[in-house]
Design an enzyme around this catalytic site. Structure first.
Site, short mmCIF file in Angstrom:
data_model
loop_
_atom_site.label_atom_id
_atom_site.label_comp_id
_atom_site.label_asym_id
_atom_site.label_seq_id
_atom_site.Cartn_x
_atom_site.Cartn_y
_atom_site.Cartn_z
N HIS A 1 0.84 -1.19 0.00
CA HIS A 1 0.00 0.00 0.00
C HIS A 1 0.88 1.24 0.00
O HIS A 1 1.80 1.35 0.80
CB HIS A 1 -0.91 0.02 1.24
CG HIS A 1 -1.86 1.17 1.22
ND1 HIS A 1 -3.07 1.11 0.58
CD2 HIS A 1 -1.75 2.43 1.68
CE1 HIS A 1 -3.67 2.28 0.67
NE2 HIS A 1 -2.89 3.11 1.33
N ASP B 1 -14.78 3.36 7.21
CA ASP B 1 -13.71 4.19 6.66
C ASP B 1 -14.21 4.97 5.46
O ASP B 1 -13.88 6.14 5.30
CB ASP B 1 -12.49 3.35 6.27
CG ASP B 1 -11.45 4.23 5.59
OD1 ASP B 1 -10.94 5.15 6.25
OD2 ASP B 1 -11.19 4.04 4.38
N ARG C 1 -13.87 13.44 6.34
CA ARG C 1 -12.58 14.08 6.63
C ARG C 1 -12.14 14.96 5.48
O ARG C 1 -11.56 16.04 5.67
CB ARG C 1 -11.52 13.02 6.92
CG ARG C 1 -11.70 12.36 8.27
CD ARG C 1 -10.84 11.11 8.38
NE ARG C 1 -9.46 11.35 8.12
CZ ARG C 1 -8.62 10.51 7.50
NH1 ARG C 1 -9.05 9.33 7.09
NH2 ARG C 1 -7.37 10.82 7.31
N SER D 1 -7.29 4.44 8.82
CA SER D 1 -8.00 4.36 7.54
C SER D 1 -7.33 3.33 6.63
O SER D 1 -7.98 2.43 6.09
CB SER D 1 -7.99 5.75 6.89
OG SER D 1 -8.31 5.70 5.54
N LYS E 1 -8.66 -1.03 5.99
CA LYS E 1 -8.98 -1.60 4.67
C LYS E 1 -8.11 -2.81 4.38
O LYS E 1 -8.58 -3.81 3.84
CB LYS E 1 -8.78 -0.54 3.59
CG LYS E 1 -9.88 0.52 3.61
CD LYS E 1 -9.66 1.60 2.59
CE LYS E 1 -8.62 2.59 3.04
NZ LYS E 1 -8.77 3.95 2.55
N1 URA Z 1 -5.15 6.89 2.21
C1 URA Z 1 -6.20 6.34 2.89
O1 URA Z 1 -6.69 5.27 2.53
N2 URA Z 1 -6.66 6.98 3.98
C2 URA Z 1 -6.14 8.14 4.42
O2 URA Z 1 -6.61 8.64 5.41
C3 URA Z 1 -5.06 8.72 3.69
C4 URA Z 1 -4.57 8.06 2.59
#
Ligand code: URA
Length: 435
Positions: free
Chosen positions: A82, A161, A168, A183, A187
C-alpha cells in the site's frame, strides 16, 4: 453511552476506551451518529491525537464495520502493498506482476485518485474493458487461479472508513496520523492481507511533508499490523518530485508497460524492484534481501512479469490489444513541450504542483463521481539535480484543449526552481525499512 460525551472526552485530551471507540464507529456506520458529531470527533482526534492502543482499537472497529475476507484457505500467504499516495506513483502496476510472477499471490484492492494524488483504479480503467468492480467471489476465484488481482475496494469492506474518509476530506481532518493509519490499515485488514509492505511517501507531494511525521505514521501502521496478527514492513520513499516520468492515467499505464519490458525510467524501475524485494522477503519467498532482489530482477528481465500483467488484464476483461500496442491507449488532442526558461540545475520539481496540474488537465476529479480524462497528463523529462540548457523540454503536456494547455503551462512553470550551482539528486528512499 452518548456520542457527545465521547467527543468531549477526546476534546479534553483524554484516552478513549475500546468500548467508547467501538460504540462511536458502530453508531456512525449505522447512521445513528450523524455526520456533524463524527466531524467534531474527527477534529478532536486531529487536535488531541490518539495513543497507539486507541488507534489500533479504531482500526479494528473500522475493519469490523463490514465484510472481512479470510484468504487463508485461498492462497498460502496473501501479500499486499500500500502506498500512502503520490504523484506518478504507478508502482502497483509493475510490482504486483513481478511479485506474482515469482510465485507469491497478490490480491489487491485499490482506490481512485484522492486530491492531487493519482489512483491505481483510474489508471487501469484506461485499458478498455478492464473491470475494477469484481465481486468478492470473483476476487477469490481469480486470486486462486492466477495468483494476481487488482480491483476496486468493495463497498462492503470497512464501510466506516468510506464514510469517515469522505467526511474528513471536507472537514479539514485528513492530515491526522492516527486517522490516516487507521483508515489505511482497516482496509488492508478487512481485505485479508496477511503480510503488507507499506510505501510511506514523504515530501512536497505527499500527505506527510516531513520525515519525522512519515516515520511516526510508518511505525504506527507496522505496530497496528502486528497487533492485528499481520506481518508488515514500511519504507519511507521520496515524494518531493514525481516518481518516474509519467503523470496521468494512460501515460502511466504506458510507462508501466515500458518498465515491464525493461525500458522504464531508471528511478521508477529501481523503486519497483526495492518494493517487490520487500514483498518477496515478507512473504517468505526469499531468505535474504539479495536473493529477493535477484528474484525480482529476473522476473522483470525474462518477461515473466510482463506475461503476468497480460494474464491479469485478460482475467479482468481488458482488451489485450491495447497493452500489446500501447500507442492505441487514449491519446490527448494536444501534445506540446514546455521548455526550460534558462540554463541551470533543476533544484525543485514540486510534486504536488505537478499533481494538481494533472488534475486541472482532467486526469482527476474535482468532486466525487466526476468523469476523468484518461488521455491527459504530463511527462516529466528530468529529475532534480539535472543540468538543462535553455529551451530543452522539461515537461511535455498532454491536454484536451488550448485553454487547459495554457493553464498547465503557467502552473508548471511555477513548480520549478533553478540553481546556478550543482544540486544533489534526491534519494529514492530514506533510511532502512521499518519493521
Ligand atoms: N489513504 C487512505 O486510505 N486513507 C487516508 O486517510 C489517507 C490516505
Amino acid at each position: 453511552m452518548r456520542a457527545v460525551d465521547i467527543i468531549i472526552k477526546k476534546r479534553d485530551g483524554h484516552e478513549l476506551s475500546r468500548e467508547e471507540i467501538t460504540f462511536f464507529i458502530e453508531g456512525y456506520t449505522r447512521g445513528e451518529i450523524p455526520d456533524y458529531q463524527a466531524a467534531a470527533w474527527a477534529m478532536a482526534v486531529l487536535l488531541r491525537g490518539m495513543t497507539p492502543r486507541e488507534t489500533t482499537d479504531l482500526t479494528l472497529a473500522m475493519a469490523a464495520s463490514g465484510e472481512t475476507l479470510d484468504l487463508s484457505g485461498v492462497v498460502p500467504i496473501a501479500v499486499d502493498k500500500h502506498s500512502t499516495g503520490g504523484v506518478g506513483d504507478k508502482t502497483s502496476l509493475v510490482v504486483e506482476p513481478v511479485v506474482a510472477a515469482c510465485g507469491l499471490a497478490v490480491g489487491k484492492m485499490s482506490g481512485c485518485g484522492l486530491g492531487f494524488t493519482g489512483g491505481t483504479l483510474d489508471k487501469l480503467e484506461s485499458i478498455p474493458g478492464y473491470r475494477t468492480n469484481l465481486s468478492t467471489a470473483e476476487f477469490l476465484r481469480q486470486l486462486k487461479e492466477t495468483g494476481l488481482v487488482l480491483t476496486g475496494q468493495s463497498a462492503d469492506l470497512a464501510p466506516a472508513d468510506g464514510k469517515l474518509y469522505a467526511l474528513r476530506d471536507v472537514t479539514g481532518t485528513v492530515q491526522s496520523i492516527p486517522l490516516i493509519a487507521s483508515s489505511i490499515m482497516s482496509k488492508k485488514i478487512a481485505a485479508g492481507a496477511q503480510a503488507i509492505v507499506l510505501d510511506v511517501k514523504v515530501g512536497l507531494g505527499a500527505f506527510m511533508q516531513t520525515l519525522p511525521e512519515a516515520r511516526q505514521l510508518a511505525e504506527l501502521m507496522v505496530q497496528i499490523a502486528n497487533l492485528a496478527g499481520r506481518k508488515a514492513v514500511a519504507l519511507l520513499s521520496d515524494m518531493n518530485q514525481p516518481l518516474g516520468q509519467a503523470v496521468g492515467n494512460a501515460l502511466e499505464v504506458r510507462e508501466a508497460i515500458d518498465t515491464l519490458h525493461g525500458n522504464g525510467p531508471e528511478d521508477f524501475e529501481e523503486h519497483c524492484l526495492i518494493v517487490a524485494a520487500q514483498m518477496l522477503l515478507l512473504g517468505g519467498k526469499a531468505k535474504t534481501p539479495e536473493a529477493a532482489r535477484t528474484m525480482a530482477e529476473q522476473a522483470l528481465a525474462d518477461g515473466r512479469a510482463w506475461q503476468k500483467f497480460r494474464t491479469l488484464v485478460s482475467a479482468q476483461g481488458g482488451d489485450l490489444t491495447y497493452i500489446d500496442e500501447p500507442e492505441r491507449l487514449p491519446r490527448a488532442a494536444i501534445i506540446e513541450p514546455l521548455p526550460a526558461p534558462r540554463d541551470g540545475y533543476l533544484a525543485r520539481i514540486h510534486a504536488r504542483m505537478v499533481g494538481e496540474t494533472a488534475m486541472i488537465l482532467g486526469a482527476g476529479r474535482a468532486k466525487k463521481g466526476d468523469p476523468i480524462d484518461h488521455a491527459v497528463g504530463i511527462e516529466v523529462h528530468h529529475k532534480v539535480g539535472d543540468y538543462l540548457s535553455a529551451d530543452e523540454p522539461v515537461f511535455t503536456i498532454h491536454a484536451a484543449d488550448a485553454e487547459r494547455l495554457a493553464e498547465a503551462r503557467r502552473r508548471l512553470s511555477t513548480a520549478l526552481a533553478w540553481s546556478d550551482d550543482p544540486v544533489e539528486p534526491l534519494p529514492l528512499f530514506y533510511g532502512q525499512p521499518i519493521r
